[in-house]
Design an enzyme around this catalytic site. Structure first.
Site, PDB file in Angstrom:
ATOM      1  N   ARG A 168      10.176 -51.429 -16.563  1.00  7.69           N
ATOM      2  CA  ARG A 168       9.806 -52.129 -17.810  1.00  7.69           C
ATOM      3  C   ARG A 168       9.386 -51.228 -18.320  1.00  7.69           C
ATOM      4  O   ARG A 168       9.313 -49.602 -18.267  1.00  7.69           O
ATOM      5  CB  ARG A 168       8.695 -53.121 -17.471  1.00  7.69           C
ATOM      6  CG  ARG A 168       8.298 -53.386 -19.357  1.00  7.69           C
ATOM      7  CD  ARG A 168       7.083 -54.808 -19.228  1.00  7.69           C
ATOM      8  NE  ARG A 168       6.423 -55.249 -20.258  1.00  7.69           N
ATOM      9  CZ  ARG A 168       5.493 -55.295 -20.298  1.00  7.69           C
ATOM     10  NH1 ARG A 168       4.069 -55.550 -19.210  1.00  7.69           N
ATOM     11  NH2 ARG A 168       5.019 -55.941 -21.339  1.00  7.69           N
ATOM     12  N   HIS A 169       9.232 -50.795 -19.481  1.00  6.43           N
ATOM     13  CA  HIS A 169       8.880 -50.243 -20.889  1.00  6.43           C
ATOM     14  C   HIS A 169       7.410 -49.507 -20.485  1.00  6.43           C
ATOM     15  O   HIS A 169       7.261 -50.462 -20.121  1.00  6.43           O
ATOM     16  CB  HIS A 169       9.126 -50.180 -22.164  1.00  6.43           C
ATOM     17  CG  HIS A 169       8.812 -51.505 -22.984  1.00  6.43           C
ATOM     18  ND1 HIS A 169       7.769 -51.395 -22.690  1.00  6.43           N
ATOM     19  CD2 HIS A 169       9.183 -53.038 -23.108  1.00  6.43           C
ATOM     20  CE1 HIS A 169       6.853 -52.258 -23.364  1.00  6.43           C
ATOM     21  NE2 HIS A 169       8.093 -53.616 -23.341  1.00  6.43           N
ATOM     22  N   ARG A 216       3.268 -50.569 -25.028  1.00  2.00           N
ATOM     23  CA  ARG A 216       3.654 -51.068 -26.283  1.00  2.00           C
ATOM     24  C   ARG A 216       2.525 -51.395 -27.435  1.00  2.00           C
ATOM     25  O   ARG A 216       1.620 -51.617 -26.501  1.00  2.00           O
ATOM     26  CB  ARG A 216       4.629 -51.466 -26.252  1.00  2.00           C
ATOM     27  CG  ARG A 216       4.841 -52.805 -26.616  1.00  2.00           C
ATOM     28  CD  ARG A 216       5.651 -53.605 -27.236  1.00  2.00           C
ATOM     29  NE  ARG A 216       5.512 -55.019 -26.330  1.00  2.00           N
ATOM     30  CZ  ARG A 216       4.881 -56.258 -26.727  1.00  2.00           C
ATOM     31  NH1 ARG A 216       3.780 -55.683 -27.220  1.00  2.00           N
ATOM     32  NH2 ARG A 216       4.743 -56.952 -26.390  1.00  2.00           N
ATOM     33  N   ARG A 264      11.567 -48.576 -27.943  1.00  2.00           N
ATOM     34  CA  ARG A 264      10.716 -48.873 -26.671  1.00  2.00           C
ATOM     35  C   ARG A 264      11.320 -48.085 -25.524  1.00  2.00           C
ATOM     36  O   ARG A 264      10.474 -47.557 -24.354  1.00  2.00           O
ATOM     37  CB  ARG A 264       9.352 -49.244 -26.649  1.00  2.00           C
ATOM     38  CG  ARG A 264       9.504 -51.328 -26.486  1.00  2.00           C
ATOM     39  CD  ARG A 264       8.999 -52.083 -26.698  1.00  2.00           C
ATOM     40  NE  ARG A 264       9.635 -53.025 -26.427  1.00  2.00           N
ATOM     41  CZ  ARG A 264       9.509 -54.258 -28.145  1.00  2.00           C
ATOM     42  NH1 ARG A 264       9.593 -53.327 -29.106  1.00  2.00           N
ATOM     43  NH2 ARG A 264       9.967 -55.195 -27.757  1.00  2.00           N
ATOM     44  N   ASP A 294       9.656 -56.543 -19.573  1.00  2.00           N
ATOM     45  CA  ASP A 294       9.110 -57.624 -18.513  1.00  2.00           C
ATOM     46  C   ASP A 294      10.032 -58.752 -18.415  1.00  2.00           C
ATOM     47  O   ASP A 294      10.186 -59.092 -17.233  1.00  2.00           O
ATOM     48  CB  ASP A 294       7.929 -57.515 -18.966  1.00  2.00           C
ATOM     49  CG  ASP A 294       7.680 -59.009 -20.248  1.00  2.00           C
ATOM     50  OD1 ASP A 294       8.492 -58.667 -20.450  1.00  2.00           O
ATOM     51  OD2 ASP A 294       6.981 -58.972 -20.465  1.00  2.00           O
TER      52      ASP A 294
END
Ligand code: NAG
Ligand code: NAG
Ligand code: NAG
Ligand code: NAG
Length: 435
Positions: free
Chosen positions: A42-43, A46, A113, A298
Protein backbone atom coordinates in the site's frame (compact mmCIF):
# COMPACT_ATOMS: atom_id res chain seq x y z
CA UNK A 1 41.29 -29.97 31.57
CA UNK A 2 38.79 -31.43 29.17
CA UNK A 3 39.67 -31.71 25.55
CA UNK A 4 38.27 -29.24 23.10
CA UNK A 5 34.67 -29.72 22.17
CA UNK A 6 33.68 -31.58 25.32
CA UNK A 7 32.20 -30.82 28.70
CA UNK A 8 32.76 -27.31 29.87
CA UNK A 9 33.22 -26.09 26.37
CA UNK A 10 30.60 -23.58 25.33
CA UNK A 11 29.92 -25.37 22.05
CA UNK A 12 29.01 -28.57 23.86
CA UNK A 13 26.07 -30.94 23.43
CA UNK A 14 23.31 -28.51 24.41
CA UNK A 15 23.78 -26.10 21.48
CA UNK A 16 24.11 -29.12 19.24
CA UNK A 17 20.80 -30.42 20.46
CA UNK A 18 19.25 -27.03 19.91
CA UNK A 19 20.62 -26.94 16.43
CA UNK A 20 19.15 -30.36 15.75
CA UNK A 21 15.82 -29.24 17.11
CA UNK A 22 15.92 -26.15 14.99
CA UNK A 23 16.62 -28.27 11.96
CA UNK A 24 13.74 -30.56 12.77
CA UNK A 25 11.23 -27.89 13.67
CA UNK A 26 10.24 -26.61 10.26
CA UNK A 27 7.64 -28.53 8.29
CA UNK A 28 8.62 -31.68 6.53
CA UNK A 29 8.97 -29.70 3.35
CA UNK A 30 12.41 -28.18 3.35
CA UNK A 31 12.68 -24.67 2.06
CA UNK A 32 14.81 -24.48 -1.00
CA UNK A 33 16.50 -21.49 -2.56
CA UNK A 34 14.43 -18.47 -3.46
CA UNK A 35 13.58 -18.28 -7.15
CA UNK A 36 11.00 -15.52 -7.38
CA UNK A 37 9.37 -12.86 -5.23
CA UNK A 38 6.21 -10.81 -5.65
CA UNK A 39 5.39 -7.97 -3.28
CA UNK A 40 2.22 -5.91 -3.15
CA UNK A 41 2.23 -2.86 -0.95
CA UNK A 42 0.00 0.00 0.00
CA UNK A 43 1.16 3.56 -0.61
CA UNK A 44 2.55 5.53 2.32
CA UNK A 45 0.84 8.12 4.48
CA UNK A 46 -1.25 10.54 2.49
CA UNK A 47 -3.27 13.72 2.82
CA UNK A 48 -7.04 13.50 3.04
CA UNK A 49 -8.79 13.26 -0.30
CA UNK A 50 -11.06 16.19 0.18
CA UNK A 51 -12.19 18.96 2.46
CA UNK A 52 -15.72 20.09 3.28
CA UNK A 53 -17.16 23.61 3.36
CA UNK A 54 -17.02 24.09 7.14
CA UNK A 55 -13.71 22.29 7.63
CA UNK A 56 -11.85 24.32 10.27
CA UNK A 57 -8.59 23.33 8.61
CA UNK A 58 -9.75 24.29 5.17
CA UNK A 59 -7.88 27.57 5.00
CA UNK A 60 -4.70 25.78 5.98
CA UNK A 61 -4.86 23.07 3.35
CA UNK A 62 -1.97 24.42 1.36
CA UNK A 63 0.23 24.64 4.44
CA UNK A 64 -0.93 21.39 6.01
CA UNK A 65 -0.72 19.46 2.75
CA UNK A 66 1.56 21.44 0.50
CA UNK A 67 1.43 18.79 -2.22
CA UNK A 68 -2.33 18.85 -2.20
CA UNK A 69 -5.16 16.62 -1.14
CA UNK A 70 -4.79 12.89 -1.70
CA UNK A 71 -1.04 13.20 -2.11
CA UNK A 72 1.72 11.29 -0.41
CA UNK A 73 3.11 13.14 2.60
CA UNK A 74 6.77 13.34 3.63
CA UNK A 75 5.94 10.67 6.23
CA UNK A 76 4.62 8.51 3.43
CA UNK A 77 7.85 8.89 1.49
CA UNK A 78 9.90 7.84 4.51
CA UNK A 79 7.67 4.85 5.14
CA UNK A 80 8.31 3.63 1.62
CA UNK A 81 12.01 4.30 1.80
CA UNK A 82 12.06 2.20 4.93
CA UNK A 83 10.08 -0.57 3.26
CA UNK A 84 12.53 -0.55 0.36
CA UNK A 85 15.43 -0.90 2.80
CA UNK A 86 13.68 -3.78 4.46
CA UNK A 87 13.30 -5.49 1.08
CA UNK A 88 16.97 -4.87 0.38
CA UNK A 89 18.00 -6.55 3.61
CA UNK A 90 15.61 -9.43 3.07
CA UNK A 91 16.77 -10.05 -0.49
CA UNK A 92 20.38 -8.98 -0.18
CA UNK A 93 21.61 -12.35 -1.41
CA UNK A 94 18.89 -12.76 -3.99
CA UNK A 95 18.74 -9.53 -5.94
CA UNK A 96 21.69 -8.03 -7.71
CA UNK A 97 23.18 -5.11 -5.78
CA UNK A 98 22.21 -2.81 -8.61
CA UNK A 99 18.94 -2.65 -10.46
CA UNK A 100 18.83 -4.93 -13.49
CA UNK A 101 15.90 -4.34 -15.74
CA UNK A 102 15.41 -8.03 -16.53
CA UNK A 103 15.37 -8.88 -12.86
CA UNK A 104 12.85 -6.50 -11.39
CA UNK A 105 9.50 -5.34 -12.71
CA UNK A 106 7.64 -2.56 -10.93
CA UNK A 107 4.05 -1.68 -11.56
CA UNK A 108 1.94 0.95 -9.89
CA UNK A 109 -1.63 2.12 -10.17
CA UNK A 110 -1.80 5.44 -11.95
CA UNK A 111 -2.05 7.64 -8.89
CA UNK A 112 0.51 10.15 -7.77
CA UNK A 113 0.71 8.61 -4.33
CA UNK A 114 1.28 5.04 -5.54
CA UNK A 115 3.73 6.12 -8.23
CA UNK A 116 5.70 8.18 -5.73
CA UNK A 117 5.51 5.35 -3.23
CA UNK A 118 7.02 2.96 -5.73
CA UNK A 119 9.84 5.37 -6.45
CA UNK A 120 10.56 5.99 -2.79
CA UNK A 121 10.51 2.27 -2.16
CA UNK A 122 12.99 1.68 -4.98
CA UNK A 123 15.24 4.37 -3.55
CA UNK A 124 15.42 2.24 -0.42
CA UNK A 125 15.94 -0.96 -2.36
CA UNK A 126 18.65 0.18 -4.77
CA UNK A 127 21.50 2.29 -3.54
CA UNK A 128 22.00 3.96 -6.92
CA UNK A 129 18.48 5.36 -6.63
CA UNK A 130 18.89 6.45 -3.02
CA UNK A 131 18.98 10.09 -2.01
CA UNK A 132 22.22 11.63 -0.85
CA UNK A 133 24.63 9.71 -3.05
CA UNK A 134 27.04 11.21 -5.54
CA UNK A 135 25.11 12.84 -8.34
CA UNK A 136 27.02 11.13 -11.10
CA UNK A 137 26.09 7.70 -9.72
CA UNK A 138 22.42 8.45 -9.26
CA UNK A 139 20.00 6.35 -11.31
CA UNK A 140 16.23 6.54 -11.01
CA UNK A 141 14.41 3.23 -11.46
CA UNK A 142 11.51 2.89 -13.89
CA UNK A 143 7.99 2.32 -12.62
CA UNK A 144 5.34 1.04 -15.01
CA UNK A 145 1.72 1.98 -14.96
CA UNK A 146 -1.37 2.05 -17.14
CA UNK A 147 -4.12 4.65 -17.16
CA UNK A 148 -6.69 4.14 -14.45
CA UNK A 149 -9.36 3.39 -17.02
CA UNK A 150 -7.23 0.64 -18.52
CA UNK A 151 -5.97 -0.87 -15.33
CA UNK A 152 -7.06 -4.46 -15.57
CA UNK A 153 -5.35 -5.49 -12.40
CA UNK A 154 -7.16 -3.35 -9.91
CA UNK A 155 -10.27 -2.15 -11.49
CA UNK A 156 -13.91 -2.53 -10.75
CA UNK A 157 -16.88 -2.84 -13.08
CA UNK A 158 -17.76 0.41 -14.68
CA UNK A 159 -20.59 1.74 -16.72
CA UNK A 160 -19.59 -0.75 -19.33
CA UNK A 161 -21.19 -3.51 -17.30
CA UNK A 162 -24.97 -3.12 -17.30
CA UNK A 163 -25.47 -6.33 -15.42
CA UNK A 164 -23.35 -5.05 -12.60
CA UNK A 165 -25.40 -1.92 -12.38
CA UNK A 166 -28.54 -3.97 -12.29
CA UNK A 167 -27.15 -5.82 -9.31
CA UNK A 168 -26.10 -2.58 -7.71
CA UNK A 169 -29.58 -1.18 -8.11
CA UNK A 170 -31.01 -4.36 -6.68
CA UNK A 171 -28.80 -3.92 -3.63
CA UNK A 172 -29.65 -0.29 -3.04
CA UNK A 173 -33.36 -0.87 -3.54
CA UNK A 174 -33.40 -3.77 -1.11
CA UNK A 175 -35.44 -3.26 2.03
CA UNK A 176 -32.42 -3.77 4.26
CA UNK A 177 -30.48 -1.06 2.53
CA UNK A 178 -33.39 1.34 2.50
CA UNK A 179 -34.14 0.73 6.15
CA UNK A 180 -30.56 1.35 7.13
CA UNK A 181 -30.49 4.47 5.04
CA UNK A 182 -33.69 5.78 6.60
CA UNK A 183 -32.24 5.12 10.02
CA UNK A 184 -29.40 7.45 9.15
CA UNK A 185 -31.45 10.25 7.68
CA UNK A 186 -31.40 12.32 10.87
CA UNK A 187 -27.72 11.75 11.24
CA UNK A 188 -27.11 12.89 7.70
CA UNK A 189 -29.29 15.98 8.16
CA UNK A 190 -27.20 16.96 11.14
CA UNK A 191 -24.05 16.19 9.27
CA UNK A 192 -25.20 18.40 6.41
CA UNK A 193 -25.50 21.23 8.87
CA UNK A 194 -22.12 20.51 10.42
CA UNK A 195 -20.22 20.05 7.19
CA UNK A 196 -22.04 22.32 4.79
CA UNK A 197 -22.27 19.43 2.35
CA UNK A 198 -25.44 18.19 0.80
CA UNK A 199 -25.63 14.56 1.88
CA UNK A 200 -29.22 13.39 2.11
CA UNK A 201 -30.22 11.63 -1.08
CA UNK A 202 -26.69 11.90 -2.40
CA UNK A 203 -24.28 9.02 -2.97
CA UNK A 204 -23.09 7.65 0.36
CA UNK A 205 -19.60 8.06 -0.97
CA UNK A 206 -19.79 11.67 0.15
CA UNK A 207 -20.21 10.65 3.75
CA UNK A 208 -17.19 8.42 3.40
CA UNK A 209 -15.16 11.36 2.20
CA UNK A 210 -16.01 13.28 5.34
CA UNK A 211 -14.78 10.32 7.32
CA UNK A 212 -11.57 10.14 5.34
CA UNK A 213 -10.89 13.82 5.91
CA UNK A 214 -11.45 13.51 9.65
CA UNK A 215 -9.34 10.39 9.98
CA UNK A 216 -6.41 11.87 8.10
CA UNK A 217 -6.55 15.06 10.09
CA UNK A 218 -6.65 13.10 13.30
CA UNK A 219 -3.69 11.00 12.20
CA UNK A 220 -1.73 14.20 11.66
CA UNK A 221 -2.53 15.54 15.08
CA UNK A 222 -5.07 18.13 14.00
CA UNK A 223 -7.97 18.92 16.29
CA UNK A 224 -11.31 17.73 15.01
CA UNK A 225 -14.41 19.90 15.27
CA UNK A 226 -16.44 19.18 18.38
CA UNK A 227 -19.25 17.47 16.49
CA UNK A 228 -16.83 14.86 15.17
CA UNK A 229 -17.11 12.63 18.20
CA UNK A 230 -15.98 9.01 18.18
CA UNK A 231 -19.65 8.09 17.84
CA UNK A 232 -20.00 10.19 14.72
CA UNK A 233 -16.88 8.62 13.24
CA UNK A 234 -18.23 5.19 14.02
CA UNK A 235 -21.54 5.94 12.35
CA UNK A 236 -19.78 7.32 9.31
CA UNK A 237 -17.81 4.11 9.11
CA UNK A 238 -21.04 2.10 9.23
CA UNK A 239 -22.53 4.19 6.45
CA UNK A 240 -19.47 3.62 4.33
CA UNK A 241 -19.68 -0.08 5.00
CA UNK A 242 -23.24 -0.08 3.74
CA UNK A 243 -22.08 1.60 0.56
CA UNK A 244 -19.26 -0.85 -0.02
CA UNK A 245 -21.48 -3.74 0.92
CA UNK A 246 -23.92 -2.72 -1.80
CA UNK A 247 -21.12 -2.70 -4.34
CA UNK A 248 -19.51 -5.97 -3.44
CA UNK A 249 -21.72 -7.75 -0.95
CA UNK A 250 -25.11 -9.47 -0.99
CA UNK A 251 -27.48 -9.89 -2.66
CA UNK A 252 -25.69 -12.00 -5.24
CA UNK A 253 -22.27 -11.21 -3.95
CA UNK A 254 -20.76 -14.12 -5.82
CA UNK A 255 -22.21 -12.98 -9.10
CA UNK A 256 -20.95 -9.48 -8.49
CA UNK A 257 -17.51 -10.83 -7.76
CA UNK A 258 -17.60 -12.94 -10.89
CA UNK A 259 -18.89 -10.07 -12.96
CA UNK A 260 -15.91 -8.03 -12.04
CA UNK A 261 -13.94 -10.68 -13.90
CA UNK A 262 -15.47 -9.82 -17.23
CA UNK A 263 -13.41 -7.73 -19.57
CA UNK A 264 -12.49 -4.97 -19.60
CA UNK A 265 -12.42 -4.95 -15.85
CA UNK A 266 -11.16 -7.68 -13.61
CA UNK A 267 -11.69 -8.80 -10.06
CA UNK A 268 -9.26 -8.67 -7.20
CA UNK A 269 -8.32 -12.24 -7.99
CA UNK A 270 -6.71 -11.00 -11.14
CA UNK A 271 -3.73 -9.70 -9.28
CA UNK A 272 -3.15 -13.16 -7.90
CA UNK A 273 -3.40 -14.41 -11.47
CA UNK A 274 -0.92 -11.81 -12.62
CA UNK A 275 1.57 -12.83 -9.96
CA UNK A 276 1.28 -16.52 -10.79
CA UNK A 277 1.46 -15.74 -14.49
CA UNK A 278 4.49 -13.50 -14.02
CA UNK A 279 6.21 -16.42 -12.33
CA UNK A 280 5.24 -19.19 -14.71
CA UNK A 281 6.08 -17.10 -17.75
CA UNK A 282 9.52 -16.41 -16.33
CA UNK A 283 9.99 -20.13 -15.64
CA UNK A 284 8.71 -21.22 -19.02
CA UNK A 285 10.87 -18.82 -20.94
CA UNK A 286 13.81 -19.10 -18.61
CA UNK A 287 13.74 -15.36 -17.97
CA UNK A 288 15.99 -13.81 -15.35
CA UNK A 289 12.97 -12.13 -13.72
CA UNK A 290 13.35 -12.32 -9.95
CA UNK A 291 10.93 -9.85 -8.51
CA UNK A 292 7.68 -8.12 -9.33
CA UNK A 293 6.45 -5.21 -7.22
CA UNK A 294 2.94 -3.80 -7.21
CA UNK A 295 2.36 -0.41 -5.65
CA UNK A 296 -1.30 -0.08 -4.84
CA UNK A 297 -3.99 0.61 -2.25
CA UNK A 298 -5.37 -0.82 0.93
CA UNK A 299 -8.27 -2.30 -0.99
CA UNK A 300 -5.79 -4.12 -3.20
CA UNK A 301 -4.28 -5.76 -0.15
CA UNK A 302 -7.64 -6.46 1.42
CA UNK A 303 -8.93 -8.05 -1.73
CA UNK A 304 -5.79 -10.12 -2.03
CA UNK A 305 -6.06 -11.22 1.57
CA UNK A 306 -9.70 -12.05 0.98
CA UNK A 307 -8.89 -14.03 -2.12
CA UNK A 308 -6.28 -15.96 -0.16
CA UNK A 309 -8.62 -16.48 2.77
CA UNK A 310 -6.19 -14.53 4.92
CA UNK A 311 -8.13 -11.45 5.89
CA UNK A 312 -7.17 -10.65 9.46
CA UNK A 313 -9.83 -8.09 10.36
CA UNK A 314 -7.38 -5.22 10.15
CA UNK A 315 -7.17 -2.54 7.54
CA UNK A 316 -3.68 -2.61 6.06
CA UNK A 317 -1.78 0.39 7.40
CA UNK A 318 0.20 2.67 5.12
CA UNK A 319 3.11 0.86 3.43
CA UNK A 320 1.79 -2.54 4.50
CA UNK A 321 3.35 -5.19 2.31
CA UNK A 322 2.20 -8.66 1.34
CA UNK A 323 4.94 -10.87 -0.09
CA UNK A 324 4.90 -14.09 -2.09
CA UNK A 325 8.14 -16.02 -1.99
CA UNK A 326 8.61 -18.79 -4.52
CA UNK A 327 11.28 -21.32 -3.63
CA UNK A 328 12.66 -24.28 -5.44
CA UNK A 329 11.40 -27.27 -3.62
CA UNK A 330 13.79 -29.76 -2.15
CA UNK A 331 12.72 -33.38 -2.22
CA UNK A 332 9.60 -35.18 -3.31
CA UNK A 333 9.11 -33.49 -6.66
CA UNK A 334 6.57 -36.07 -7.88
CA UNK A 335 3.92 -35.43 -5.32
CA UNK A 336 2.75 -32.10 -6.65
CA UNK A 337 2.75 -30.34 -9.92
CA UNK A 338 5.78 -28.11 -10.06
CA UNK A 339 8.84 -28.19 -7.88
CA UNK A 340 8.15 -24.87 -6.31
CA UNK A 341 6.61 -23.75 -3.05
CA UNK A 342 5.07 -20.43 -2.15
CA UNK A 343 5.46 -18.84 1.27
CA UNK A 344 3.63 -15.70 2.26
CA UNK A 345 4.64 -12.91 4.54
CA UNK A 346 2.78 -9.84 5.65
CA UNK A 347 4.58 -6.80 6.95
CA UNK A 348 2.15 -4.45 8.61
CA UNK A 349 4.48 -3.04 11.23
CA UNK A 350 7.92 -1.71 10.50
CA UNK A 351 8.97 -2.24 14.10
CA UNK A 352 8.64 -6.00 14.06
CA UNK A 353 9.46 -8.95 11.88
CA UNK A 354 6.97 -9.65 9.14
CA UNK A 355 4.36 -12.25 9.90
CA UNK A 356 4.55 -15.57 8.12
CA UNK A 357 1.18 -16.54 6.75
CA UNK A 358 -0.04 -19.90 5.53
CA UNK A 359 -2.75 -20.41 2.99
CA UNK A 360 -5.70 -22.11 4.73
CA UNK A 361 -5.48 -25.78 3.89
CA UNK A 362 -1.79 -25.62 3.19
CA UNK A 363 0.34 -25.13 6.28
CA UNK A 364 3.92 -24.12 5.73
CA UNK A 365 5.44 -23.47 2.34
CA UNK A 366 2.71 -24.42 -0.10
CA UNK A 367 3.48 -26.45 -3.22
CA UNK A 368 2.65 -24.34 -6.24
CA UNK A 369 0.19 -26.87 -7.63
CA UNK A 370 -1.73 -26.95 -4.39
CA UNK A 371 -1.58 -23.18 -4.13
CA UNK A 372 -3.16 -22.86 -7.56
CA UNK A 373 -5.78 -25.40 -6.66
CA UNK A 374 -6.73 -23.71 -3.41
CA UNK A 375 -6.99 -20.27 -4.96
CA UNK A 376 -8.64 -21.31 -8.22
CA UNK A 377 -12.11 -20.32 -7.09
CA UNK A 378 -11.01 -16.86 -6.11
CA UNK A 379 -9.66 -16.23 -9.56
CA UNK A 380 -11.84 -15.35 -12.51
CA UNK A 381 -12.99 -17.96 -14.97
CA UNK A 382 -10.87 -17.90 -18.08
CA UNK A 383 -13.54 -16.48 -20.36
CA UNK A 384 -15.04 -14.16 -17.83
CA UNK A 385 -18.74 -13.87 -17.11
CA UNK A 386 -21.23 -12.15 -19.38
CA UNK A 387 -21.33 -8.55 -18.40
CA UNK A 388 -23.25 -6.94 -21.17
CA UNK A 389 -26.06 -9.42 -21.49
CA UNK A 390 -28.05 -8.19 -18.60
CA UNK A 391 -30.82 -10.77 -18.80
CA UNK A 392 -28.72 -13.84 -19.26
CA UNK A 393 -28.66 -16.25 -16.37
CA UNK A 394 -25.45 -15.88 -14.42
CA UNK A 395 -22.96 -18.47 -15.56
CA UNK A 396 -21.48 -19.11 -12.17
CA UNK A 397 -24.26 -18.32 -9.80
CA UNK A 398 -24.52 -21.69 -8.14
CA UNK A 399 -21.91 -22.10 -5.44
CA UNK A 400 -21.01 -19.15 -3.33
CA UNK A 401 -17.34 -19.77 -3.34
CA UNK A 402 -16.04 -19.57 0.20
CA UNK A 403 -12.92 -17.69 -0.73
CA UNK A 404 -14.87 -15.16 -2.70
CA UNK A 405 -17.30 -14.94 0.14
CA UNK A 406 -14.31 -14.10 2.27
CA UNK A 407 -13.23 -11.38 -0.05
CA UNK A 408 -16.68 -9.92 0.00
CA UNK A 409 -16.80 -10.02 3.75
CA UNK A 410 -13.51 -8.22 3.75
CA UNK A 411 -14.82 -5.49 1.60
CA UNK A 412 -17.95 -5.20 3.61
CA UNK A 413 -15.82 -4.90 6.71
CA UNK A 414 -13.94 -2.02 5.25
CA UNK A 415 -15.83 0.35 7.42
CA UNK A 416 -13.02 0.59 9.89
CA UNK A 417 -10.63 3.44 9.85
CA UNK A 418 -9.07 4.52 6.64
CA UNK A 419 -9.92 1.34 4.96
CA UNK A 420 -11.99 2.62 2.17
CA UNK A 421 -9.33 4.26 0.20
CA UNK A 422 -9.01 2.31 -2.85
CA UNK A 423 -12.51 1.71 -3.79
CA UNK A 424 -12.22 5.15 -4.76
CA UNK A 425 -11.52 6.79 -7.95
CA UNK A 426 -9.45 4.06 -9.42
CA UNK A 427 -12.26 1.70 -9.21
CA UNK A 428 -15.77 2.78 -9.49
CA UNK A 429 -17.16 5.17 -11.92
CA UNK A 430 -20.38 4.95 -10.02
CA UNK A 431 -18.49 6.53 -7.19
CA UNK A 432 -17.73 9.61 -9.10
CA UNK A 433 -14.66 11.03 -7.59
CA UNK A 434 -12.58 13.62 -9.30
CA UNK A 435 -9.34 12.78 -7.58
C1 NAG B 1 -27.41 23.95 12.31
O1 NAG B 1 -26.35 24.62 12.91
C2 NAG B 1 -26.67 25.83 13.52
C3 NAG B 1 -25.43 26.53 13.98
O2 NAG B 1 -24.37 25.61 14.17
C4 NAG B 1 -27.65 25.59 14.65
O3 NAG B 1 -28.01 26.78 15.24
C5 NAG B 1 -28.87 24.87 14.10
O4 NAG B 1 -29.72 24.52 15.13
C6 NAG B 1 -28.44 23.62 13.37
N1 NAG B 1 -29.58 22.99 12.76
C7 NAG B 1 -29.79 21.71 12.79
C8 NAG B 1 -30.98 21.21 12.06
O5 NAG B 1 -29.06 20.95 13.39
C1 NAG C 1 3.37 -9.32 -14.91
O1 NAG C 1 1.99 -9.41 -15.14
C2 NAG C 1 1.37 -8.21 -15.52
C3 NAG C 1 -0.11 -8.46 -15.59
O2 NAG C 1 -0.42 -9.50 -16.42
C4 NAG C 1 1.91 -7.78 -16.87
O3 NAG C 1 1.33 -6.57 -17.26
C5 NAG C 1 3.41 -7.61 -16.73
O4 NAG C 1 3.96 -7.29 -17.99
C6 NAG C 1 4.05 -8.87 -16.20
N1 NAG C 1 5.45 -8.57 -15.96
C7 NAG C 1 6.39 -9.42 -16.29
C8 NAG C 1 7.77 -8.95 -16.08
O5 NAG C 1 6.16 -10.52 -16.72
C1 NAG D 1 -0.66 -6.79 11.88
O1 NAG D 1 -1.34 -8.00 11.63
C2 NAG D 1 -1.52 -8.78 12.79
C3 NAG D 1 -2.09 -10.11 12.39
O2 NAG D 1 -3.14 -9.98 11.53
C4 NAG D 1 -2.40 -8.05 13.77
O3 NAG D 1 -2.59 -8.80 14.92
C5 NAG D 1 -1.75 -6.72 14.10
O4 NAG D 1 -2.59 -5.97 14.93
C6 NAG D 1 -1.43 -5.94 12.86
N1 NAG D 1 -0.65 -4.78 13.21
C7 NAG D 1 -0.88 -3.58 12.70
C8 NAG D 1 0.02 -2.49 13.14
O5 NAG D 1 -1.78 -3.39 11.91
C1 NAG E 1 11.11 -29.21 -11.85
O1 NAG E 1 12.17 -30.15 -12.01
C2 NAG E 1 12.34 -30.60 -13.34
C3 NAG E 1 13.41 -31.68 -13.34
O2 NAG E 1 14.34 -31.46 -12.33
C4 NAG E 1 12.71 -29.42 -14.22
O3 NAG E 1 12.86 -29.84 -15.55
C5 NAG E 1 11.61 -28.37 -14.15
O4 NAG E 1 11.97 -27.25 -14.88
C6 NAG E 1 11.35 -28.00 -12.70
N1 NAG E 1 10.19 -27.12 -12.64
C7 NAG E 1 10.20 -25.98 -11.98
C8 NAG E 1 8.93 -25.23 -11.98
O5 NAG E 1 11.19 -25.57 -11.36
Amino acid sequence: MAGPGFQGHPAGPLPLLLLLLLLLLPQALPEGPLVFVAVVFRHGDRAPLASYPTDPHKEAISTLWPRGLGQLTPEGVLQQLELGRFLRSRYEDFLSPKYQREEVYVRSTDFDRTLESAQANLAGLFSEAAPGGPEAAWRPIPVHTVPVTEDKLLRFPTRSCPRYHELLREATEAAEYQTALEGWTDFLIHLENFTGLSLVGEPLRRAWKVLDTLMCQQAHGLALPSWASPDVLRTLAQISALDIGAHVGPPRAAEKAQLTGAPPSRPPGILLDAILANFSRAQRLGLPLKMVMYSAHDSTLLALQGALGLYDGHTPPYAACLGFEFRRRLGDPEQDAGNVTISLFYRNDSASRPLSLSLPGCPGPCPLGRFRQLTAQARPPIHGVPCHSSREPPALAAPVVPLLGGAVAVLAALSVGLGLLAWRPSCLHTWEDPV
